[in-house]
Design a protein around this motif. Structure first.
Motif, mmCIF file in Angstrom:
data_model
loop_
_atom_site.group_PDB
_atom_site.id
_atom_site.type_symbol
_atom_site.label_atom_id
_atom_site.label_comp_id
_atom_site.label_asym_id
_atom_site.label_seq_id
_atom_site.Cartn_x
_atom_site.Cartn_y
_atom_site.Cartn_z
ATOM 1 N N ASP A 121 28.551 -17.463 53.172
ATOM 2 C CA ASP A 121 29.615 -16.894 52.593
ATOM 3 C C ASP A 121 30.851 -18.053 52.776
ATOM 4 O OD1 ASP A 121 28.223 -14.927 51.908
ATOM 5 O OD2 ASP A 121 28.689 -13.789 53.825
ATOM 6 N N ILE A 124 30.218 -15.236 61.338
ATOM 7 C CA ILE A 124 28.908 -15.085 61.121
ATOM 8 C C ILE A 124 28.178 -13.765 61.410
ATOM 9 C CG2 ILE A 124 28.557 -17.628 61.463
ATOM 10 C CD1 ILE A 124 27.713 -16.995 64.189
ATOM 11 N N ARG A 125 29.067 -12.977 62.100
ATOM 12 C CA ARG A 125 28.561 -11.513 62.219
ATOM 13 C C ARG A 125 28.136 -10.774 60.937
ATOM 14 N NH1 ARG A 125 32.099 -9.909 67.300
ATOM 15 N NH2 ARG A 125 30.522 -10.615 68.868
ATOM 16 N N VAL A 156 25.436 -23.965 63.202
ATOM 17 C CA VAL A 156 25.576 -22.812 62.488
ATOM 18 C C VAL A 156 26.297 -23.009 61.231
ATOM 19 C CG1 VAL A 156 26.514 -20.321 62.585
ATOM 20 C CG2 VAL A 156 25.696 -21.576 64.479
ATOM 21 N N TYR A 157 25.832 -22.505 59.841
ATOM 22 C CA TYR A 157 26.474 -22.110 58.739
ATOM 23 C C TYR A 157 26.410 -20.971 58.217
ATOM 24 C CZ TYR A 157 22.368 -22.656 56.003
ATOM 25 O OH TYR A 157 21.100 -22.497 55.133
ATOM 26 N N SER A 158 27.589 -20.606 57.302
ATOM 27 C CA SER A 158 27.437 -19.081 56.613
ATOM 28 C C SER A 158 27.260 -19.432 55.261
ATOM 29 C CB SER A 158 28.631 -18.360 57.143
ATOM 30 O OG SER A 158 28.487 -16.978 56.111
#
Length: 164
Positions: A53, A95-96, A49-51
């Motif tokens: 932001d 990540i939400r 997972v990556y964001s």
């Protein structure tokens, strides 16, 4: 009869989460390379997972930390070869998607729910992207302030009458 669950101490039962520091802007490429390597080498990498932001960080969920070291070995754009263990709650906060602010319109009576004017009531004068101009109704003078839209809550008619 007891149910057979994997032992929490083994690789099959428990996931561990790690942050890998990568060159900013290359998060998507690193995730693609790591996913392909995990698939090819049949490693126990459960999620990547990556964001957008959060620049420079990729989160990896693995069953066994040895698999993590195998999957990152020799991959370009990874800054540190020592992953940092992280808590799953910290990842979920990042990540939400943000909670949508309550819809407000010009002329609505609102209550400020955050910031230095918390608890004060006001009337909306102007609505812009991400912020509102509010005439505060507290005190004798009318003060016009700009407040982020997520720090205001529209008041219902019952709440307005109860405050008066």
């Amino acid at each position: 009869m007891e149910s057979q669950q994997p032992d929490q101490g083994t690789a099959e039962g428990r996931s561990r989460f790690y942050a890998i520091y990568v060159t900013g802007g290359y998060e998507e490429r690193v995730v693609a390379v790591l996913a392909e390597r995990a698939r090819t080498l049949q490693l126990d990498v459960r999620s990547l997972v990556y964001s957008p932001d959060l620049k420079g960080v990729v989160f990896v969920e693995v069953g066994d930390v040895k698999d993590l070291y195998y999957v990152i070995r020799g991959v370009r754009n990874i800054k540190r070869r020592r992953p940092t263990a992280v808590n799953v709650d910290d990842i979920l906060k990042l990540i939400r998607p943000p909670v949508a602010a309550a819809p407000v319109a010009k002329g609505d009576t609102i209550q400020v729910i955050g910031g230095p004017f918390k608890g004060m009531m006001g009337r909306i004068v102007d609505v812009r992207k991400g912020e509102v101009d509010v005439n505060l109704l507290e005190g004798d003078s009318k003060i016009l302030v700009t407040i982020p839209i997520d720090q205001v809550k529209p008041l219902s008619k019952e709440e307005r009458q109860g405050q008066s």
